[in-house]
Design a protein around this motif. Structure first.
Motif, mmCIF file in Angstrom:
data_model
loop_
_atom_site.group_PDB
_atom_site.id
_atom_site.type_symbol
_atom_site.label_atom_id
_atom_site.label_comp_id
_atom_site.label_asym_id
_atom_site.label_seq_id
_atom_site.Cartn_x
_atom_site.Cartn_y
_atom_site.Cartn_z
ATOM 1 N N CYS A 218 -4.232 5.298 -5.799
ATOM 2 C CA CYS A 218 -4.057 3.903 -6.257
ATOM 3 C C CYS A 218 -4.935 3.913 -7.228
ATOM 4 O O CYS A 218 -5.282 4.880 -8.723
ATOM 5 C CB CYS A 218 -6.302 3.342 -5.720
ATOM 6 S SG CYS A 218 -5.966 3.274 -2.918
ATOM 7 N N GLU A 219 -4.524 2.332 -8.164
ATOM 8 C CA GLU A 219 -4.390 2.963 -9.420
ATOM 9 C C GLU A 219 -3.383 3.540 -10.272
ATOM 10 O O GLU A 219 -4.031 4.017 -10.702
ATOM 11 C CB GLU A 219 -6.107 2.802 -10.351
ATOM 12 C CG GLU A 219 -7.144 1.321 -9.698
ATOM 13 C CD GLU A 219 -8.147 1.630 -9.651
ATOM 14 O OE1 GLU A 219 -9.218 0.462 -9.642
ATOM 15 O OE2 GLU A 219 -8.710 2.553 -9.975
ATOM 16 N N LEU B 194 0.555 -0.507 0.021
ATOM 17 C CA LEU B 194 0.159 0.212 0.131
ATOM 18 C C LEU B 194 1.358 1.076 -0.151
ATOM 19 O O LEU B 194 0.372 1.881 -0.397
ATOM 20 C CB LEU B 194 -1.311 -0.019 1.102
ATOM 21 C CG LEU B 194 -2.248 -1.195 0.529
ATOM 22 C CD1 LEU B 194 -3.053 -0.757 2.199
ATOM 23 C CD2 LEU B 194 -3.029 -0.821 0.215
ATOM 24 N N LYS C 102 -1.702 6.852 -0.423
ATOM 25 C CA LYS C 102 -3.252 7.257 -1.173
ATOM 26 C C LYS C 102 -3.243 6.938 -2.211
ATOM 27 O O LYS C 102 -4.125 7.201 -3.019
ATOM 28 C CB LYS C 102 -3.573 8.470 0.011
ATOM 29 C CG LYS C 102 -4.099 8.533 1.108
ATOM 30 C CD LYS C 102 -4.211 9.729 1.812
ATOM 31 C CE LYS C 102 -5.647 11.068 1.209
ATOM 32 N NZ LYS C 102 -5.158 12.481 2.030
ATOM 33 N N VAL D 75 -9.251 7.554 1.708
ATOM 34 C CA VAL D 75 -7.428 7.544 0.371
ATOM 35 C C VAL D 75 -7.949 8.659 -0.996
ATOM 36 O O VAL D 75 -7.126 8.845 -1.956
ATOM 37 C CB VAL D 75 -7.294 6.674 -0.704
ATOM 38 C CG1 VAL D 75 -6.874 4.998 1.012
ATOM 39 C CG2 VAL D 75 -8.750 6.512 -1.725
ATOM 40 N N ARG E 295 -9.554 -0.504 -0.158
ATOM 41 C CA ARG E 295 -10.150 -0.013 0.822
ATOM 42 C C ARG E 295 -10.867 1.239 0.857
ATOM 43 O O ARG E 295 -11.241 1.643 -0.242
ATOM 44 C CB ARG E 295 -9.025 1.150 1.521
ATOM 45 C CG ARG E 295 -7.523 0.027 1.876
ATOM 46 C CD ARG E 295 -6.269 1.150 1.923
ATOM 47 N NE ARG E 295 -6.066 1.551 0.747
ATOM 48 C CZ ARG E 295 -4.894 2.671 0.684
ATOM 49 N NH1 ARG E 295 -4.499 3.080 1.500
ATOM 50 N NH2 ARG E 295 -4.245 2.590 -0.611
ATOM 51 N N VAL F 269 -11.915 1.162 -3.279
ATOM 52 C CA VAL F 269 -10.989 1.238 -4.149
ATOM 53 C C VAL F 269 -9.473 0.363 -4.321
ATOM 54 O O VAL F 269 -9.442 0.289 -2.954
ATOM 55 C CB VAL F 269 -10.531 3.007 -3.876
ATOM 56 C CG1 VAL F 269 -8.936 2.789 -4.945
ATOM 57 C CG2 VAL F 269 -11.457 3.950 -4.045
ATOM 58 N N ASN F 270 -9.474 -0.308 -4.930
ATOM 59 C CA ASN F 270 -8.485 -1.052 -5.198
ATOM 60 C C ASN F 270 -7.191 -0.846 -5.207
ATOM 61 O O ASN F 270 -6.898 0.360 -5.879
ATOM 62 C CB ASN F 270 -8.449 -2.171 -6.940
ATOM 63 C CG ASN F 270 -9.542 -3.128 -6.879
ATOM 64 O OD1 ASN F 270 -9.903 -3.807 -5.669
ATOM 65 N ND2 ASN F 270 -10.213 -2.669 -8.007
ATOM 66 N N LYS F 271 -5.791 -0.874 -4.702
ATOM 67 C CA LYS F 271 -4.107 -0.139 -4.856
ATOM 68 C C LYS F 271 -4.043 -0.259 -6.316
ATOM 69 O O LYS F 271 -3.360 0.515 -6.953
ATOM 70 C CB LYS F 271 -3.667 -0.748 -3.499
ATOM 71 C CG LYS F 271 -2.112 -0.984 -3.806
ATOM 72 C CD LYS F 271 -2.272 0.922 -3.471
ATOM 73 C CE LYS F 271 -0.447 1.806 -3.359
ATOM 74 N NZ LYS F 271 -0.712 2.770 -4.072
ATOM 75 N N HIS G 158 -4.292 -8.712 -3.816
ATOM 76 C CA HIS G 158 -5.378 -7.368 -4.160
ATOM 77 C C HIS G 158 -6.838 -7.523 -3.084
ATOM 78 O O HIS G 158 -6.697 -5.803 -3.259
ATOM 79 C CB HIS G 158 -5.675 -8.173 -5.451
ATOM 80 C CG HIS G 158 -4.973 -7.598 -6.818
ATOM 81 N ND1 HIS G 158 -4.150 -6.150 -7.098
ATOM 82 C CD2 HIS G 158 -4.424 -8.232 -7.516
ATOM 83 C CE1 HIS G 158 -3.749 -6.355 -7.561
ATOM 84 N NE2 HIS G 158 -3.893 -7.626 -8.610
#
Length: 479
Positions: A372-373, A364, A370, A414, A409, A434-436, A404
């Motif tokens: 993501c993608e 993470l 914070k 984030v 989160r 939200v996916n990392k 995954h």
């Protein structure tokens, strides 16, 4: 010195060859009856039965492609019409048309290797006397110039000494591939300069590669030039990133690559020089020099070289190349746009669930907690960490899926401004989960030493946020 003999016999010999010594008087017999020119490779006074020409330079031996001594060549109208090597009474009599040669000698005896074919010598002769068709511009240095310093002065170096690319070294490097020297591989950014196999060989020499590394270097370059890899953007970025090369398949063992202890560090020639060759190509052919189009704020050690092999010794582990579509057992390279190493230390987790949560905590942090993608990531899982998963029956697919899931989160945690931190995702995603990383954005490689619960994470380039425009590239290696 080559003598133009229209009709007669050429003989190549050397004193240190016992067979040549044995037929010394036979050579005299022939010279008494037929126009004969004898080239001696090591001693101008040998054979004593004739006046021989000194071929210690091996120019004539190379010109006639002599592989063994003694070699007897029949010339007619200035052209070779027959030859034999070693001693065979029948063959020598047939070739010369003389009878009764070498009475009292055995019927036949093998000769010795020509000095022109001794290890390393032939390539030197090719460079000195052969018809080279190199297209690369040659730089002539003065007698007292230092070759290595000259490379520095001309900007061909990454800051470390390079191996001067002499004709001999380039010839040897080209022997590592079946591809033609003038074959164009593609256009190298940022200048989009065309690069040939010959130019690859030049830079592979400078990087310190061995010829057997050439197929890996060539395929790594092809992967880097794939538009999906966005090498131009990776080069011009202000971020830390550079190509990370992961090698799979039998070739890794064949050329001695390191997939074990210290595989991400120094000490292995193949790992170090393959990655360096790609970087030198980008610099010397493409024009990607720091401070010019290479605008990295800090850069990173990977800009020298970052290349290693995956450990495929555990049959329960699916290699990265196979997971990315390459047939099992095939050789392949994967190029990942990534940064340096973020160490992961967990010596206490003993279940796959614990280890998954622990790994997720560190993953993470890639780029920013914070973000993501936004980037991809490369996880280098060491054997002891993988053993925890393996013993619970988790394979690559399960590990990837669980990681995954563990990194999803609430958007409110984030978004930009959350927790008093400006960085983050678009505030409009506050109500999403939200996916990392993108589903395909986490690559896992197994490698490293057997003792130590210390895995590594390599953050991906920020260009990874453009999911369909910039991706890691995997290619099968061809010779």
């Amino acid at each position: 010195m080559n003598v133009k003999l229209q009709d007669g016999i050429l003989i190549f010999a050397k004193r240190e060859c016992e067979t040549c010594q044995m037929v010394e008087h036979v050579i005299g017999q022939i010279a008494d009856k037929i126009p004969t020119v004898v080239y001696t490779q090591d001693d101008p006074s040998f054979p004593s039965t004739v006046s021989a020409l000194d071929d210690s330079s091996l120019e004539s031996s190379f010109a006639f492609d002599v592989e063994a001594v003694p070699t007897v060549v029949r010339m007619r109208e200035g052209k070779e019409v027959a030859r034999t090597f070693g001693w065979s009474r029948a063959d020598w009599e047939k070739l010369t048309g003389l009878e009764g040669l070498g009475e009292g000698l055995p019927e036949m005896r093998p000769g010795c290797g020509s000095k022109s074919r001794e290890p390393g010598v032939y390539d030197v002769l090719r460079a000195k006397y052969g018809k080279l068709d190199f297209k690369s511009r040659q730089i002539r240095l003065g007698e007292w110039d230092d070759e290595i310093e000259a490379c520095f002065d001309r900007g061909w170096s990454d800051g470390l000494p390079v191996v001067p690319p002499t004709d001999v070294r380039i010839l040897r490097m080209l022997e590592g591939t079946s591809r033609k020297p003038d074959e164009i591989i593609g256009a190298v950014p940022p200048n989009l300069s065309p690069i040939t196999v010959e130019k690859v060989a030049v830079n592979a020499v400078m990087a310190g590669c061995r010829p057997e590394y050439m197929p890996v270097v060539l395929t790594a370059l092809e992967a880097a030039l794939d538009p999906l890899f966005t090498m131009h953007g990776l080069l011009c970025t202000t971020c830390f990133s550079s190509p990370i090369i992961v090698v799979n398949g039998p070739v890794a063992r064949e050329i001695g690559m390191n997939s074990g202890i210290n595989c991400l560090g120094q000490g292995n020639r193949a790992n170090a020089t393959i990655g360096r060759a790609l970087q030198l190509i980008i610099r010397n052919v493409g024009g990607g020099r720091p401070g010019e189009l290479d605008r990295a704020v800090l850069g990173g050690p990977g800009k020298y070289t970052f290349c290693f092999a995956e450990d495929e010794s555990d049959p329960t582990w699916m290699p990265l190349s196979v997971a990315r579509g390459i047939e099992p057992g095939k050789n392949a390279v994967t190029l990942f746009q990534g940064d340096g190493i973020q160490g992961f230390i967990d010596q206490r987790s003993r279940t796959p669930e614990q280890l998954t949560k622990s790994l997720a905590m560190s993953l993470l942090a890639v780029g920013h907690h914070k973000l993501c993608e936004f980037t991809n990531a490369l996880l280098v899982l060491v054997p002891e960490h993988y053993a925890i998963f393996r013993e619970a029956g988790w394979d690559r697919g399960r590990i990837t899926e669980e990681l995954h899931t563990a990194m999803v989160r609430p958007g409110k945690d984030v978004i930009q401004g959350a927790h008093g931190v400006g960085e983050g995702v678009d505030p409009r995603r506050a109500d999403e989960m939200v996916n990392k990383f993108w589903p395909e954005g986490l690559l896992i490689v197994q490698a490293g030493g057997q003792a130590g619960l210390f895995s590594a994470i390599c953050a991906g380039w920020t260009g990874g946020r453009f999911r369909n425009e910039s991706k890691p590239v995997t290619m099968e290696i061809t010779t």
